[in-house]
Design an enzyme around this catalytic site. Sequence first.
Site, PDB file in Angstrom:
ATOM      1  N   PHE A   1       0.850  -1.188   0.000  1.00 51.62           N
ATOM      2  CA  PHE A   1       0.000   0.000   0.000  1.00 51.62           C
ATOM      3  C   PHE A   1       0.890   1.244   0.000  1.00 51.62           C
ATOM      4  O   PHE A   1       1.818   1.343   0.810  1.00 51.62           O
ATOM      5  CB  PHE A   1      -0.894  -0.035   1.239  1.00 51.62           C
ATOM      6  CG  PHE A   1      -1.976   0.997   1.242  1.00 51.62           C
ATOM      7  CD1 PHE A   1      -3.040   0.904   0.358  1.00 51.62           C
ATOM      8  CD2 PHE A   1      -1.935   2.062   2.127  1.00 51.62           C
ATOM      9  CE1 PHE A   1      -4.046   1.856   0.369  1.00 51.62           C
ATOM     10  CE2 PHE A   1      -2.930   3.014   2.146  1.00 51.62           C
ATOM     11  CZ  PHE A   1      -3.994   2.910   1.262  1.00 51.62           C
ATOM     12  N   LYS A  23     -11.873  -0.859   8.607  1.00 50.57           N
ATOM     13  CA  LYS A  23     -12.167  -1.828   7.539  1.00 50.57           C
ATOM     14  C   LYS A  23     -12.997  -2.974   8.129  1.00 50.57           C
ATOM     15  O   LYS A  23     -14.147  -2.749   8.499  1.00 50.57           O
ATOM     16  CB  LYS A  23     -10.855  -2.271   6.900  1.00 50.57           C
ATOM     17  CG  LYS A  23     -10.210  -1.113   6.121  1.00 50.57           C
ATOM     18  CD  LYS A  23      -8.807  -1.403   5.641  1.00 50.57           C
ATOM     19  CE  LYS A  23      -8.282  -0.208   4.845  1.00 50.57           C
ATOM     20  NZ  LYS A  23      -6.831  -0.215   4.698  1.00 50.57           N
TER      21      LYS A  23
HETATM   22  C1  LIG Z   1      -6.185   1.046   4.549  1.00 51.05           C
HETATM   23  C2  LIG Z   1      -4.721   0.902   4.720  1.00 51.05           C
HETATM   24  C3  LIG Z   1      -3.997   1.851   5.436  1.00 51.05           C
HETATM   25  C4  LIG Z   1      -4.711   3.057   5.958  1.00 51.05           C
HETATM   26  O1  LIG Z   1      -3.889   3.950   6.582  1.00 51.05           O
HETATM   27  P1  LIG Z   1      -4.519   5.221   7.310  1.00 51.05           P
HETATM   28  O2  LIG Z   1      -3.373   5.809   8.005  1.00 51.05           O
HETATM   29  O3  LIG Z   1      -5.621   4.755   8.189  1.00 51.05           O
HETATM   30  O4  LIG Z   1      -5.070   6.123   6.245  1.00 51.05           O
HETATM   31  C5  LIG Z   1      -2.636   1.635   5.631  1.00 51.05           C
HETATM   32  N1  LIG Z   1      -2.028   0.544   5.127  1.00 51.05           N
HETATM   33  C6  LIG Z   1      -2.707  -0.381   4.419  1.00 51.05           C
HETATM   34  C7  LIG Z   1      -2.011  -1.585   3.901  1.00 51.05           C
HETATM   35  C8  LIG Z   1      -4.068  -0.225   4.189  1.00 51.05           C
HETATM   36  O5  LIG Z   1      -4.741  -1.124   3.477  1.00 51.05           O
END
Ligand SMILES: *Cc1c(COP(=O)(O)O)cnc(C)c1O
Length: 420
Positions: free
Chosen positions: A130, A226
Amino acid sequence: MTPTRAECERRDRDDPLASLRDQFVLPPGIIYLDGNSLGPPPRSTAPAIQQVITEQWGTDLIGGWNRHDWLTLPIRLGDLLAPLIGVGPGEILVADSTSVNLYKVLTVALQSARARDPQRTVVVSESENFPSDLYIAESVASACGCTLQLSATGGDPLAALDEHTAVLLLTQVDYRTGRLHDMAAATAAAHARGALVVWDLAHTAGALPIDLTRDDADFAVGCGYKFLNGGPGAPGFLWVNPRRAHPAMQPVRGWFGHAAPFEFAVEYRPASGIAGYQSGTPPVLSMVALEHGIRSVLAADALGGLAALRGKSIALTDLFIELVSPLEATHGVRVVSPLDGRQRGSQVSLTHPEDAYAVVQALIDRGVIGDFRAPDIARFGFAPLYTSYVDVYDAAAHLTEVLRTEAWRASQYAVRAAVT
Ligand SMILES: *Cc1c(COP(=O)(O)O)cnc(C)c1O
């Protein structure tokens, strides 16, 4: 023979987990396949927040901090969450966002690895990770003169491990494809090379059984909004293996991580254990919402818990794959998630040869809510807490219709919103 709708209705009737859906507010006529991005609200959440506002905040004002124990919410919610990820009480902190939590634990992991062996200056991850995780990793690595090394797309990050690796950073379930890493195997491979491991559980927590203790992980972070249904922008969590004994100080040292915040001392003195990973004031109302989200998953305990949810998740995703597979020959739609359910998270991702974004928008117009992930992925999450077999059947039927009629070609479906 592909299953009929009547067979899916029968599977719903026989599903021991079906009643868990009643815990949620879901708008009528909607098939919600995006709980991997934002879980729906549990029915109990709004009254609980209302109650905190009127009976705690509105009655006791500042006194609420002492009278209702708001201060310990980050630790108490961590303890509530602990069994869902295979860790003990007092080991996990609910705070901040996943990105900020990753910044904290990755900094500590890198410091710890380098303190043991200054030659270890590389953080290994994969280019599919991500992007926020990669941005954070880059900023943590570059701040101390270290480097971030990424395996190529489709490559094996474990092949990059060597005597220079300080930390292996992996997200257990790939947000695009749903590919699932074997936590025990990857952790063991990193340890064999002398490296520490940080796991991001964003797409795992609340949907798949996780056992960080058994799998001997070092650090983990995860997401509250989530599969944990904590609400938009819910706090995330972080875990540090107690064997690591917190050797280094986390980098965002605010007063809430101080051993005695209300001494207002000039010098920083970290609280011991996981409490020292706090920075500022916890968002009490968001914490209350997350508590109800976590409880919505714990409600499955009496029905077999995460193991049962995982079984249903594989059944739902297997069914969807079976129903949409014929669309490859007719419309060029390909399943890019692993076909073996054991290697897949709780989602199915498809590509379309022309415009996956427009296909997703046309489906949303028909009440089937999935999402799009650049450059070409239509993504469908199947949260086993509230998704039925008939939902899966109907979603596949709508997708077939959207493709057959070419409804997705309508010009309004090409307009991109800010959130895809
Ligand atoms: C959804 C997600 C995030 C979200 O990060 P935030 O700091 O809550 O915006 C981070 N890493 C991964 C792998 C995700 O899927």
